[in-house]
Design a protein around this motif. Structure first.
Motif, PDB file in Angstrom:
ATOM      1  N   GLU A  80      59.219  86.463  65.428  1.00 53.87           N
ATOM      2  CA  GLU A  80      59.818  87.074  66.658  1.00 53.87           C
ATOM      3  C   GLU A  80      60.711  86.422  67.932  1.00 53.87           C
ATOM      4  OE1 GLU A  80      57.203  89.030  69.671  1.00 53.87           O
ATOM      5  OE2 GLU A  80      56.964  91.023  67.820  1.00 53.87           O
ATOM      6  N   ASP A  81      61.250  85.046  66.942  1.00 48.48           N
ATOM      7  CA  ASP A  81      62.107  83.873  67.445  1.00 48.48           C
ATOM      8  C   ASP A  81      63.979  84.374  67.092  1.00 48.48           C
ATOM      9  OD1 ASP A  81      63.390  81.382  67.277  1.00 48.48           O
ATOM     10  OD2 ASP A  81      61.628  80.496  66.852  1.00 48.48           O
ATOM     11  N   ALA A  82      64.445  84.862  68.137  1.00 48.15           N
ATOM     12  CA  ALA A  82      65.955  85.108  67.834  1.00 48.15           C
ATOM     13  C   ALA A  82      66.764  84.006  67.078  1.00 48.15           C
ATOM     14  CB  ALA A  82      66.671  85.258  68.940  1.00 48.15           C
ATOM     15  N   THR A  83      66.342  82.784  67.284  1.00 46.20           N
ATOM     16  CA  THR A  83      67.026  81.431  66.483  1.00 46.20           C
ATOM     17  C   THR A  83      66.354  81.338  64.996  1.00 46.20           C
ATOM     18  OG1 THR A  83      65.413  80.176  67.239  1.00 46.20           O
ATOM     19  CG2 THR A  83      67.402  80.519  68.680  1.00 46.20           C
ATOM     20  N   ILE A  84      65.198  81.536  64.468  1.00 49.65           N
ATOM     21  CA  ILE A  84      64.593  82.410  63.177  1.00 49.65           C
ATOM     22  C   ILE A  84      65.628  82.694  61.812  1.00 49.65           C
ATOM     23  CG2 ILE A  84      62.955  82.372  61.566  1.00 49.65           C
ATOM     24  CD1 ILE A  84      61.133  80.900  63.134  1.00 49.65           C
ATOM     25  N   TYR A  85      66.035  84.060  63.040  1.00 52.66           N
ATOM     26  CA  TYR A  85      67.250  85.578  62.294  1.00 52.66           C
ATOM     27  C   TYR A  85      68.135  84.427  62.247  1.00 52.66           C
ATOM     28  CZ  TYR A  85      62.406  88.497  61.953  1.00 52.66           C
ATOM     29  OH  TYR A  85      61.428  88.564  62.138  1.00 52.66           O
ATOM     30  N   ALA A  86      69.107  84.738  63.234  1.00 50.76           N
ATOM     31  CA  ALA A  86      70.009  83.826  62.875  1.00 50.76           C
ATOM     32  C   ALA A  86      70.272  83.018  62.034  1.00 50.76           C
ATOM     33  CB  ALA A  86      70.466  82.737  64.563  1.00 50.76           C
ATOM     34  N   ASN A  87      69.703  82.055  62.143  1.00 54.94           N
ATOM     35  CA  ASN A  87      69.672  80.745  61.143  1.00 54.94           C
ATOM     36  C   ASN A  87      69.441  81.656  59.403  1.00 54.94           C
ATOM     37  OD1 ASN A  87      69.757  78.850  62.484  1.00 54.94           O
ATOM     38  ND2 ASN A  87      67.315  78.043  62.203  1.00 54.94           N
ATOM     39  N   TRP A  88      68.813  82.795  59.150  1.00 55.51           N
ATOM     40  CA  TRP A  88      68.928  82.962  57.700  1.00 55.51           C
ATOM     41  C   TRP A  88      70.111  84.065  58.131  1.00 55.51           C
ATOM     42  CZ3 TRP A  88      65.710  84.231  53.850  1.00 55.51           C
ATOM     43  CH2 TRP A  88      64.320  83.319  53.752  1.00 55.51           C
ATOM     44  N   PHE A  89      70.472  84.786  58.544  1.00 49.62           N
ATOM     45  CA  PHE A  89      71.853  85.444  58.596  1.00 49.62           C
ATOM     46  C   PHE A  89      73.005  84.344  58.415  1.00 49.62           C
ATOM     47  CE2 PHE A  89      69.290  88.854  60.897  1.00 49.62           C
ATOM     48  CZ  PHE A  89      69.412  90.124  60.074  1.00 49.62           C
ATOM     49  N   ASN A  90      72.603  83.328  59.514  1.00 49.04           N
ATOM     50  CA  ASN A  90      73.727  81.869  58.904  1.00 49.04           C
ATOM     51  C   ASN A  90      73.915  81.789  57.471  1.00 49.04           C
ATOM     52  OD1 ASN A  90      75.099  82.598  61.621  1.00 49.04           O
ATOM     53  ND2 ASN A  90      73.862  80.451  62.719  1.00 49.04           N
ATOM     54  N   ASN A  91      72.764  81.403  56.982  1.00 47.16           N
ATOM     55  CA  ASN A  91      72.612  80.923  55.575  1.00 47.16           C
ATOM     56  C   ASN A  91      73.242  82.668  54.724  1.00 47.16           C
ATOM     57  OD1 ASN A  91      71.029  79.144  56.364  1.00 47.16           O
ATOM     58  ND2 ASN A  91      69.310  79.628  56.351  1.00 47.16           N
ATOM     59  N   LEU A  92      72.509  83.445  55.165  1.00 43.26           N
ATOM     60  CA  LEU A  92      73.739  84.963  54.302  1.00 43.26           C
ATOM     61  C   LEU A  92      74.753  85.155  54.080  1.00 43.26           C
ATOM     62  CD1 LEU A  92      72.726  87.772  52.136  1.00 43.26           C
ATOM     63  CD2 LEU A  92      72.594  88.835  55.139  1.00 43.26           C
ATOM     64  N   ARG A  93      75.153  84.851  55.376  1.00 49.13           N
ATOM     65  CA  ARG A  93      77.051  84.598  55.513  1.00 49.13           C
ATOM     66  C   ARG A  93      77.316  83.272  54.559  1.00 49.13           C
ATOM     67  NH1 ARG A  93      79.381  87.478  59.384  1.00 49.13           N
ATOM     68  NH2 ARG A  93      77.670  87.270  60.508  1.00 49.13           N
TER      69      ARG A  93
END
Length: 180
Positions: A156-169
């Motif tokens: 539930e850490d928003a920064t982890i999801y942001a990192n995954w989405f940046n890597n996907l982008r």
């Protein structure tokens, strides 16, 4: 009498010294239990969902590529539904020694990831990504032998999801450049 008074005073002060030393330790232990805010379904959706300006096929293959490059084992892909599931396990090489010495050990840390990918139109795709982390622990019990426990909880850490989405982008952009 003075000696008796000093002995009585020592009998009172000495136990108080132990309590005075114990209080800071108690305070530290109780203050470490930080209460975690429970996220609402809307907060979870905002954190775990992003849209990408790319077609469905490109996003789907980029998600698979990203999972593989992060060391995940792909369990299932279903292009028709847009679902991709994968897991990763990192074994604790010292688990055997820990079991021998203290009778309990965390044998492995685990991660489970899933993507749900949906085309909104020809060039806009929505991605919902969820990540669970956990562990596999074992302990010896004199009555039942070895018992194993699996624990998992949603990250539930928003920064982890942001990192995954940046890597996907980044992976989507890399694949776009290869196609052109």
């Amino acid at each position: 009498t003075l000696q008796n008074n000093s002995r009585c005073l020592n009998l009172i002060i000495y136990p108080m010294k132990r309590y005075i030393l114990f209080l800071p330790i108690l305070f530290i232990l109780t203050s470490c239990g930080v209460s975690q805010k429970v996220l609402s379904p809307t907060e979870i959706k905002m954190m775990t969902t992003k849209q990408f300006e790319a077609n469905y096929d490109l996003v789907f293959s980029s998600a698979i590529s990203l999972l593989q490059s992060e060391g995940f084992l792909i369990n299932n892909t279903d292009k028709a539904t847009g679902l991709i599931t994968a897991n990763k396990q990192i074994d604790n090489k010292n688990a055997g020694l820990q079991m021998f010495l203290i009778g309990t050990a965390t044998e492995a840390s685990t991660s489970q990831a899933s993507f749900f990918i949906q085309a909104l139109n020809d060039e806009l795709t929505e991605v919902k990504f969820t990540l669970y982390e956990g562990s596999v622990s074992s302990s010896y019990n004199q009555y039942s032998g070895k018992s194993t426990t699996n624990k998992n909880s949603m990250v539930e850490d928003a920064t982890i999801y942001a990192n995954w989405f940046n890597n996907l982008r980044s992976e989507i952009e890399r694949r776009k450049a290869l196609i052109q």
